[in-house]
Structure formats: C-alpha cells, structure tokens
Design a protein around this motif. Sequence first.
Motif, PDB file in Angstrom:
ATOM      1  N   LYS A  44       0.831  -1.202   0.000  1.00  0.00           N
ATOM      2  CA  LYS A  44       0.000   0.000   0.000  1.00  0.00           C
ATOM      3  C   LYS A  44       0.870   1.259   0.000  1.00  0.00           C
ATOM      4  O   LYS A  44       0.570   2.249  -0.693  1.00  0.00           O
ATOM      5  N   ALA A  45       1.966   1.236   0.767  1.00  0.00           N
ATOM      6  CA  ALA A  45       2.865   2.395   0.824  1.00  0.00           C
ATOM      7  C   ALA A  45       3.505   2.659  -0.536  1.00  0.00           C
ATOM      8  O   ALA A  45       3.604   3.810  -0.983  1.00  0.00           O
ATOM      9  N   ARG A  46       3.957   1.610  -1.192  1.00  0.00           N
ATOM     10  CA  ARG A  46       4.563   1.776  -2.520  1.00  0.00           C
ATOM     11  C   ARG A  46       3.567   2.394  -3.496  1.00  0.00           C
ATOM     12  O   ARG A  46       3.916   3.296  -4.279  1.00  0.00           O
ATOM     13  N   GLU A  47       2.343   1.913  -3.457  1.00  0.00           N
ATOM     14  CA  GLU A  47       1.320   2.442  -4.364  1.00  0.00           C
ATOM     15  C   GLU A  47       1.037   3.914  -4.052  1.00  0.00           C
ATOM     16  O   GLU A  47       0.958   4.752  -4.956  1.00  0.00           O
ATOM     17  N   LEU A  88       1.676   9.537  -5.564  1.00  0.00           N
ATOM     18  CA  LEU A  88       1.737  10.914  -5.079  1.00  0.00           C
ATOM     19  C   LEU A  88       3.006  11.642  -5.532  1.00  0.00           C
ATOM     20  O   LEU A  88       2.946  12.804  -5.941  1.00  0.00           O
ATOM     21  N   PHE A  89       4.141  10.958  -5.455  1.00  0.00           N
ATOM     22  CA  PHE A  89       5.423  11.611  -5.719  1.00  0.00           C
ATOM     23  C   PHE A  89       6.114  11.138  -6.996  1.00  0.00           C
ATOM     24  O   PHE A  89       7.178  11.656  -7.337  1.00  0.00           O
ATOM     25  N   GLY A  90       5.542  10.148  -7.674  1.00  0.00           N
ATOM     26  CA  GLY A  90       6.171   9.660  -8.892  1.00  0.00           C
ATOM     27  C   GLY A  90       7.387   8.794  -8.643  1.00  0.00           C
ATOM     28  O   GLY A  90       8.316   8.761  -9.453  1.00  0.00           O
ATOM     29  N   TRP A  91       7.380   8.076  -7.526  1.00  0.00           N
ATOM     30  CA  TRP A  91       8.525   7.232  -7.182  1.00  0.00           C
ATOM     31  C   TRP A  91       8.502   5.915  -7.948  1.00  0.00           C
ATOM     32  O   TRP A  91       7.454   5.345  -8.240  1.00  0.00           O
ATOM     33  N   GLU A  92       9.705   5.413  -8.215  1.00  0.00           N
ATOM     34  CA  GLU A  92       9.899   4.059  -8.727  1.00  0.00           C
ATOM     35  C   GLU A  92      10.739   3.303  -7.705  1.00  0.00           C
ATOM     36  O   GLU A  92      11.454   3.914  -6.905  1.00  0.00           O
ATOM     37  N   PRO A 129      10.602  18.388  -6.348  1.00  0.00           N
ATOM     38  CA  PRO A 129       9.323  17.696  -6.185  1.00  0.00           C
ATOM     39  C   PRO A 129       9.500  16.183  -6.032  1.00  0.00           C
ATOM     40  O   PRO A 129      10.193  15.539  -6.812  1.00  0.00           O
ATOM     41  N   GLY A 130       8.891  15.635  -4.966  1.00  0.00           N
ATOM     42  CA  GLY A 130       8.973  14.220  -4.698  1.00  0.00           C
ATOM     43  C   GLY A 130      10.156  13.804  -3.851  1.00  0.00           C
ATOM     44  O   GLY A 130      10.352  12.621  -3.610  1.00  0.00           O
ATOM     45  N   ALA A 131      10.925  14.778  -3.366  1.00  0.00           N
ATOM     46  CA  ALA A 131      12.090  14.478  -2.526  1.00  0.00           C
ATOM     47  C   ALA A 131      11.992  15.256  -1.220  1.00  0.00           C
ATOM     48  O   ALA A 131      11.235  16.227  -1.103  1.00  0.00           O
ATOM     49  N   ALA A 132      12.767  14.823  -0.229  1.00  0.00           N
ATOM     50  CA  ALA A 132      12.773  15.517   1.060  1.00  0.00           C
ATOM     51  C   ALA A 132      13.240  16.956   0.890  1.00  0.00           C
ATOM     52  O   ALA A 132      14.209  17.235   0.177  1.00  0.00           O
TER      53      ALA A 132
END
Length: 255
Positions: A23-26, A31-35, A138-141
Amino acid sequence: MPAPEITPGAPCWIDLMTSDITKAREFYGELFGWEYETGDEEKYGGYTTARKNGKTVAGLMQKDADQAGMPDVWSTYLRSDDAEATAFAVAANGGQVHMPPMDVPEQGHMAIFGDAAGAAIGVWQPREMKGYELVAEPGAAAWHELHTKDYDAAVKFYEEVFGWDTDVMSDTPDFRYTTLGAGDSAKAGIMDASGYLPADVPSNWQVYFNVEDADASIEKAVSLGATVIDGPEDSPFGRLASLADPTGAMFKIIA
C-alpha cells in the motif's frame, strides 16, 4: 540538479517503517512519482529503495511481527563518519541507544538512537550507499524538523553529539527555533514543541516533502487514502500541510 553535499551530522537519508509496504509503494508512487527497487531478501531483508528521476530519495521497510504494535513512521538519518563513536557520544550526552550500530553489507552502518528529549533519530555511516541523491525537488525531502519537549536539552545534544553549528532563527516565548546552519544553507531545524505536543506524544522528527502545488497534492493524497492533519497554510517558506498516509505514517508537504 547535482547530488546534495552531505556533511557529517547533517540529514542524509529517510525511510518509512510501514505495516503495509504494498500500500505504501502504491501511495507514494502515485503521489510523488517514485519508482522502486527491492534489495536482496537475505542480505537486506527486502528493504526497498525509492527513486525519483533515477535518483535515490528514500527507503521503505515492511514491519516484522515484533514491531506490530509500533506506529508506522518516517525516520530521519544523520550522517556519521563513525557510528560507534556516535553511540558513545549519545550515551554520554543523555541519549539512548535503541539499536546499536549494525553493518549493512557493502552499503554502510546504521543505528537508531534516542536524543536527550526522547526523540528517535537514525544514524548512517556510509560506504557504497552515500545517502539520498535528490533533495528540495518535487517528490524528494525538502526539510527535516525536530519537534521537542525539551528545547534547550535537544539543541545542546545535537551540538555536542553531532557537531551542529547552530543558528537561532527565533527566540520568542511563542516561537523558539534553532537551525543546523543559517539562512539558505540551513539543513534542519529544532522547534520548541513543549506548548503543543500532547502528553502521550513524544518528541519526534518530521519530514517535509517538496511538491509543486500543495493543494493539488493534498487532493491527490486524500483520493489515495491519506488524511489531512493540518493545513494547508501559507508560511514565509511556502505553502505547507501535515498529512497521514493510508496506514497512519505522518509527513509534511511544502510547495
């Protein structure tokens, strides 16, 4: 953007301990465009590395049975050139060693400590894995912030244990705030939270993620199962909000 310059004592990594890694990966992927890349199960326990635009930004780890009663949580790690020496310094300055330095094969050494006010803080001594490769995008700390119930003790702890060169940003009765570094070069902050943290909530580190549009990100996060805890609101540093992901891990966003 070039990889961040990470100095000893500064934040270098974040990871999520979650009760539902699928669920966290999804959620964070949408939200952030992570792979993602999952490490060898035998070597790394299935630790998952998140990337944005090919650069490492965070880690995710499934909680095991012994951790089932603990809340899902984001953790900040500070860089150390000698995790064992840091452990001694932690104990000598009123902190606690929750997890002694352990070897992560080929990658480095990690440890989890409690600071002088009880907040959990991670430490990373790098080898092959130097830390995150993207920040303030965007998408990073974007920022790391300690909310502490004992402000004076916490500031002294990070100065003594991690060698922080601190700068007092504000010292009014309503807002006491100290940073690691000053101005645009500051890398983390310590806030006096004694006036607002509930009795049952310990001092804690919080992670801010950069987003392009706070309101749009909130709308998307909620549609993916997140809860808005606070905000959005405008600040001198950007528009920000506090959220909890679908399993309750708290994080902040800032545009």
